[in-house]
Design a protein around this motif. Structure first.
Motif, PDB file in Angstrom:
ATOM      1  N   ILE A 156      -2.627   2.898   3.488  1.00  0.00           N
ATOM      2  CA  ILE A 156      -3.372   4.155   2.066  1.00  0.00           C
ATOM      3  C   ILE A 156      -2.939   4.402   1.880  1.00  0.00           C
ATOM      4  O   ILE A 156      -2.262   5.762   2.647  1.00  0.00           O
ATOM      5  CB  ILE A 156      -4.834   4.288   3.400  1.00  0.00           C
ATOM      6  N   LEU A 157      -2.923   5.234   0.152  1.00  0.00           N
ATOM      7  CA  LEU A 157      -2.160   6.186  -0.323  1.00  0.00           C
ATOM      8  C   LEU A 157      -3.559   6.761  -1.630  1.00  0.00           C
ATOM      9  O   LEU A 157      -4.304   5.491  -1.994  1.00  0.00           O
ATOM     10  CB  LEU A 157      -1.201   6.038  -1.000  1.00  0.00           C
ATOM     11  N   PRO A 158      -3.564   7.684  -2.259  1.00  0.00           N
ATOM     12  CA  PRO A 158      -4.211   8.073  -3.033  1.00  0.00           C
ATOM     13  C   PRO A 158      -3.770   7.432  -4.519  1.00  0.00           C
ATOM     14  O   PRO A 158      -2.368   7.271  -4.459  1.00  0.00           O
ATOM     15  CB  PRO A 158      -3.659   9.610  -3.377  1.00  0.00           C
ATOM     16  N   ARG A 159      -4.114   7.141  -5.658  1.00  0.00           N
ATOM     17  CA  ARG A 159      -4.117   7.043  -6.540  1.00  0.00           C
ATOM     18  C   ARG A 159      -2.658   7.323  -7.629  1.00  0.00           C
ATOM     19  O   ARG A 159      -2.369   7.029  -8.360  1.00  0.00           O
ATOM     20  CB  ARG A 159      -5.522   6.345  -7.578  1.00  0.00           C
ATOM     21  N   ASN A 160      -2.561   8.289  -7.140  1.00  0.00           N
ATOM     22  CA  ASN A 160      -2.058   9.648  -7.541  1.00  0.00           C
ATOM     23  C   ASN A 160      -1.052  10.283  -7.417  1.00  0.00           C
ATOM     24  O   ASN A 160      -0.004  10.982  -6.859  1.00  0.00           O
ATOM     25  CB  ASN A 160      -2.719  11.120  -8.311  1.00  0.00           C
ATOM     26  N   SER A 161      -0.181   9.122  -6.461  1.00  0.00           N
ATOM     27  CA  SER A 161       1.129   8.756  -5.695  1.00  0.00           C
ATOM     28  C   SER A 161       2.034   9.442  -6.734  1.00  0.00           C
ATOM     29  O   SER A 161       1.980   8.624  -7.388  1.00  0.00           O
ATOM     30  CB  SER A 161       1.514   8.292  -4.583  1.00  0.00           C
ATOM     31  N   HIS A 162       3.055   9.426  -5.885  1.00  0.00           N
ATOM     32  CA  HIS A 162       4.394   9.812  -6.695  1.00  0.00           C
ATOM     33  C   HIS A 162       4.765   8.115  -6.926  1.00  0.00           C
ATOM     34  O   HIS A 162       4.619   7.645  -6.077  1.00  0.00           O
ATOM     35  CB  HIS A 162       5.640  10.248  -6.391  1.00  0.00           C
ATOM     36  N   PHE A 442      -6.995  11.855 -12.689  1.00  0.00           N
ATOM     37  CA  PHE A 442      -7.296  11.570 -13.814  1.00  0.00           C
ATOM     38  C   PHE A 442      -8.350  10.117 -14.334  1.00  0.00           C
ATOM     39  O   PHE A 442      -8.537   9.690 -13.576  1.00  0.00           O
ATOM     40  CB  PHE A 442      -6.299  10.353 -13.798  1.00  0.00           C
ATOM     41  N   VAL A 443      -8.980  10.273 -15.550  1.00  0.00           N
ATOM     42  CA  VAL A 443     -10.373   9.288 -16.068  1.00  0.00           C
ATOM     43  C   VAL A 443      -9.762   7.980 -15.579  1.00  0.00           C
ATOM     44  O   VAL A 443     -10.778   7.178 -15.015  1.00  0.00           O
ATOM     45  CB  VAL A 443     -10.838  10.052 -17.113  1.00  0.00           C
ATOM     46  N   PRO A 483       7.509  14.406 -16.369  1.00  0.00           N
ATOM     47  CA  PRO A 483       6.642  15.473 -15.322  1.00  0.00           C
ATOM     48  C   PRO A 483       5.190  14.471 -15.301  1.00  0.00           C
ATOM     49  O   PRO A 483       4.731  14.636 -16.346  1.00  0.00           O
ATOM     50  CB  PRO A 483       7.369  16.536 -14.550  1.00  0.00           C
ATOM     51  N   PRO A 484       4.950  14.535 -14.366  1.00  0.00           N
ATOM     52  CA  PRO A 484       4.366  14.554 -12.888  1.00  0.00           C
ATOM     53  C   PRO A 484       5.084  13.717 -11.555  1.00  0.00           C
ATOM     54  O   PRO A 484       5.276  13.328 -10.944  1.00  0.00           O
ATOM     55  CB  PRO A 484       3.267  14.913 -12.603  1.00  0.00           C
ATOM     56  N   GLY A 485       5.672  12.228 -12.494  1.00  0.00           N
ATOM     57  CA  GLY A 485       5.747  11.282 -12.129  1.00  0.00           C
ATOM     58  C   GLY A 485       4.757  10.157 -11.636  1.00  0.00           C
ATOM     59  O   GLY A 485       4.818   9.464 -10.078  1.00  0.00           O
ATOM     60  N   ILE A 486       3.479  10.330 -11.870  1.00  0.00           N
ATOM     61  CA  ILE A 486       1.820   9.919 -12.027  1.00  0.00           C
ATOM     62  C   ILE A 486       1.825   9.017 -11.992  1.00  0.00           C
ATOM     63  O   ILE A 486       1.620   8.852 -13.551  1.00  0.00           O
ATOM     64  CB  ILE A 486       0.821  10.605 -10.938  1.00  0.00           C
ATOM     65  N   PRO A 487       2.410   7.608 -12.182  1.00  0.00           N
ATOM     66  CA  PRO A 487       1.947   5.997 -12.666  1.00  0.00           C
ATOM     67  C   PRO A 487       0.407   6.102 -13.021  1.00  0.00           C
ATOM     68  O   PRO A 487      -0.694   5.943 -12.485  1.00  0.00           O
ATOM     69  CB  PRO A 487       2.445   4.973 -12.061  1.00  0.00           C
ATOM     70  N   VAL A 488       0.240   5.588 -14.432  1.00  0.00           N
ATOM     71  CA  VAL A 488      -1.110   5.551 -15.075  1.00  0.00           C
ATOM     72  C   VAL A 488      -1.096   3.625 -14.689  1.00  0.00           C
ATOM     73  O   VAL A 488      -2.509   3.566 -15.147  1.00  0.00           O
ATOM     74  CB  VAL A 488      -0.651   5.870 -16.424  1.00  0.00           C
ATOM     75  N   LEU A 489      -0.474   3.517 -15.328  1.00  0.00           N
ATOM     76  CA  LEU A 489      -0.316   1.714 -14.618  1.00  0.00           C
ATOM     77  C   LEU A 489       0.979   1.112 -14.057  1.00  0.00           C
ATOM     78  O   LEU A 489       1.810   0.875 -13.943  1.00  0.00           O
ATOM     79  CB  LEU A 489      -0.112   0.959 -16.615  1.00  0.00           C
ATOM     80  N   SER A 508       0.841  11.479 -28.114  1.00  0.00           N
ATOM     81  CA  SER A 508       0.879  12.097 -29.517  1.00  0.00           C
ATOM     82  C   SER A 508       0.902  13.385 -29.118  1.00  0.00           C
ATOM     83  O   SER A 508       1.288  13.941 -30.472  1.00  0.00           O
ATOM     84  CB  SER A 508      -0.734  11.795 -29.655  1.00  0.00           C
ATOM     85  N   ARG A 509       1.092  13.726 -28.088  1.00  0.00           N
ATOM     86  CA  ARG A 509       0.604  15.653 -27.251  1.00  0.00           C
ATOM     87  C   ARG A 509       2.054  16.291 -27.328  1.00  0.00           C
ATOM     88  O   ARG A 509       2.326  16.681 -26.556  1.00  0.00           O
ATOM     89  CB  ARG A 509      -0.633  15.665 -26.761  1.00  0.00           C
ATOM     90  N   GLY A 510       3.161  15.177 -27.023  1.00  0.00           N
ATOM     91  CA  GLY A 510       4.792  15.598 -27.130  1.00  0.00           C
ATOM     92  C   GLY A 510       5.090  15.147 -25.054  1.00  0.00           C
ATOM     93  O   GLY A 510       5.883  15.476 -24.992  1.00  0.00           O
ATOM     94  N   ALA A 511       4.203  14.480 -24.295  1.00  0.00           N
ATOM     95  CA  ALA A 511       4.366  13.771 -23.546  1.00  0.00           C
ATOM     96  C   ALA A 511       6.020  12.507 -23.543  1.00  0.00           C
ATOM     97  O   ALA A 511       5.555  12.234 -23.982  1.00  0.00           O
ATOM     98  CB  ALA A 511       3.006  13.492 -22.415  1.00  0.00           C
ATOM     99  N   VAL A 512       6.591  12.812 -22.418  1.00  0.00           N
ATOM    100  CA  VAL A 512       7.291  11.593 -22.071  1.00  0.00           C
ATOM    101  C   VAL A 512       6.883  10.683 -21.577  1.00  0.00           C
ATOM    102  O   VAL A 512       6.269  10.808 -20.401  1.00  0.00           O
ATOM    103  CB  VAL A 512       9.108  12.324 -21.359  1.00  0.00           C
ATOM    104  N   ILE A 513       6.962   9.600 -21.851  1.00  0.00           N
ATOM    105  CA  ILE A 513       6.462   8.390 -20.999  1.00  0.00           C
ATOM    106  C   ILE A 513       7.461   7.081 -20.568  1.00  0.00           C
ATOM    107  O   ILE A 513       8.431   6.962 -21.626  1.00  0.00           O
ATOM    108  CB  ILE A 513       5.315   7.347 -22.086  1.00  0.00           C
ATOM    109  N   THR A 514       8.105   7.610 -19.126  1.00  0.00           N
ATOM    110  CA  THR A 514       9.172   6.175 -19.075  1.00  0.00           C
ATOM    111  C   THR A 514       8.250   4.681 -18.047  1.00  0.00           C
ATOM    112  O   THR A 514       7.348   4.751 -18.172  1.00  0.00           O
ATOM    113  CB  THR A 514       9.481   6.916 -18.017  1.00  0.00           C
ATOM    114  N   GLY A 515       9.610   3.469 -18.410  1.00  0.00           N
ATOM    115  CA  GLY A 515       8.693   2.719 -17.850  1.00  0.00           C
ATOM    116  C   GLY A 515       8.346   1.575 -18.771  1.00  0.00           C
ATOM    117  O   GLY A 515       9.064   0.411 -18.139  1.00  0.00           O
TER     118      GLY A 515
END
Length: 529
Positions: A156-162, A442-443, A483-489, A508-515
């Motif tokens: 069991i873990l929150p979906r906004n885990s690292h 996160f919606v 950051p914050p290192g919370i996966p969206v996909l 588009s607003r300047g965030a860095v997307i990794t992965g």
């Protein structure tokens, strides 16, 4: 070898000859006159308020020897260090960058200064046992989950885990049971456990993120009571909370509230070198041998003694003045909050709707700028470029500041000046209702559907499709704003339009997307079924 040299070696021990020491080996191998074999037996009462940290002392003694070094690393105690780097940081770090010499102990079978340093850390933080980590809290989270979850077990873990929690499930084969976190977390936990029981399953462990990146602390006491009533161990990702419990204005630590395992980034608010963390254990719900075996698999076989010594030194620093060490930092954070709250168009998140059982770390300050018509990224650029103010975490509508032991009043004044500048030069607009509430929500997590386990998806056959064709497909890569290192996909989840829209918006607003294999986000990797 001559007869006289053989006799000398037999009397002194080979390492003393190599290090040029003409004295008893056990005395050399110790610290502060304590033999290596006796270090783990130093009683706590013998430790003074200004004691020399054992691992720091051992590293210092070893580095000061006039050694003819025929061992790694290749810079040979700084004698061949790259000049470009020594001009930046000096030569001393190289002098202390040593391998697993006998007198420095072994991280995976500690008997000397590392063991004593870990024991002192356990006493300070309230653990029954503590492990030093040189792979950051990522390594600790992975070890904690591998130690509690076997292939096919439910976590069991929150979906906004690292992101480290997701890699842990790939490594362990655990199956996720996600909670989309709200702040009355304990009821979600109870409902989730009962839901699993109705499915004929039981959770092997639960992972709680507390505090969050924004400093929100869950009601861990209630969560632990619930989970322990089902004999479920509680792992706390306390990466942002190594300092908790060391001041009356700070929330309580996870261990003091009953957590079984706590992973702390000792380098975030505390003062260890970056990448240095600790894993703490208490109670008997988790097999400590399995933790040790997991760490041996995950950690480098050539750990940096500079990182290890920084953990020992930070523990000693905290021990020397544990009652008042955070006085200045907390006072400055409260002063900053008061000054900033008076600036027109700037919002200071207070979380007024939370229950009294949820606590906020006063050393985290989240500033909303949406009323100024700015994104957090735009505000961050101005603060950094024009005022030399560097934020910790930047979002679409806000940014978060991390106060620490090194924060100075001059930093506060520059921050306030920068925010005043933003307020005076920006055009106000009508704020959107509830725009600043729930900064952790996160919606795109409202419709999480899992088709494969993270491990199955990681090893599945994959192909690349266009962004629009990826909707409804099984995600094959780990796409994560940082950051914050919370996966969206996450591999194994169904890709939704909401997730794609969110990624494109923050990019588009300047965030860095990794992965993502395609940095432009025009295509995604999906699993072939």
């Amino acid at each position: 070898m001559s007869d006289s040299l053989e006799i000398l070696v037999s009397r002194l021990g080979r390492n003393d000859i190599l290090l040029g020491k003409n004295k008893n080996y056990t005395s050399f191998a110790g610290y502060n006159g304590v033999p290596l074999t006796e270090i783990s037996c130093v009683p706590s009462a013998a430790v003074s308020q200004n004691e020399i940290p054992p691992l720091v002392s051992a590293l210092k003694a070893s580095a000061e020897e006039n050694a003819a070094s025929f061992h790694f690393p290749g810079h040979n105690r700084g004698q061949a260090a790259p000049s470009s780097l020594t001009q930046l940081i000096g030569a001393k770090p190289f002098l202390h960058d040593l391998p697993e010499l006998p007198e420095l102990d072994n991280l995976f079978a500690p008997e000397g200064p590392i063991l004593e340093a870990q024991k002192r850390a356990a006493r300070l933080f309230g653990a029954s046992e503590t492990w030093f980590l040189v792979g950051g809290s990522t390594c600790g989270i992975q070890a904690a989950i591998m130690a509690t979850c076997s292939p096919g077990d439910t976590l069991i873990l929150p979906r906004n885990s690292h992101i480290s929690a997701i890699s842990s499930m790939v490594l362990s084969g655990a199956l996720p049971k996600y909670i989309v976190p709200e702040y009355d977390f304990k009821w979600d936990v109870n409902d989730t456990i009962k839901e699993l029981e109705m499915e004929g399953r039981k959770a092997a462990a639960i992972l709680v993120v507390s505090p969050t990146y924004h400093g929100i602390c869950s009601n861990l006491g209630e969560i632990c009571l619930i989970c322990h009533s089902y004999n479920i161990p509680v792992i706390v990702d306390e990466a942002h909370g190594a300092h908790l419990g060391f001041h009356q204005e700070l929330p309580s630590s996870s261990l003091s509230q009953g957590a079984d395992l706590a992973v702390q980034s000792t380098h975030k608010v505390l003062c260890a070198l970056t990448q240095s963390s600790m894993l703490h254990m208490q109670g008997n719900l988790v097999d400590r041998e399995r933790i040790s075996r997991s760490l041996q698999m995950l950690q480098s076989s050539s750990p940096s003694y500079l990182l290890l010594a920084s953990l020992d030194a930070t523990r000693a620093q905290l021990s020397e003045n544990r009652e008042h060490i955070f006085d200045k930092a907390i006072d400055l954070a409260l002063e900053a909050r008061s000054l900033i709250s008076k600036i027109p168009g700037i919002s200071v998140f207070e979380y007024p709707s939370f229950s009294s059982s949820v606590h906020i770390d006063p050393l985290r300050l989240t500033i909303g700028v949406w009323q100024l018509g700015l994104s957090g990224f735009e505000a961050d650029d101005i603060l950094c470029n024009d005022f030399g103010v560097v934020c910790e975490l930047v979002g679409t509508k806000s940014f978060t500041l991390a106060f620490n032991l090194g924060t100075q009043r001059d930093h506060i004044l520059r921050l306030v000046d920068g925010l005043m500048h933003l307020s005076q030069t920006s055009h106000f607009h009508q704020p959107v209702k509830d725009e600043g509430e729930n900064v952790n929500r996160f919606v795109c997590f409202d419709d999480v559907r899992i088709s494969m386990s993270p491990r199955e998806a990681f090893f599945a056959s994959k192909c690349k499709v266009s962004i629009r064709d990826s909707i409804g497909e099984i995600c094959g890569e780990l796409v994560c704003p940082y950051p914050p290192g919370i996966p969206v996909l996450i591999p194994g989840e169904i890709i939704t339009e909401e997730a794609l829209n969110y990624l494109q918006e923050i990019r588009s607003r300047g965030a860095v997307i990794t992965g993502a294999a395609d940095f432009s986000l025009s295509s995604f990797v999906v699993c072939v079924t």
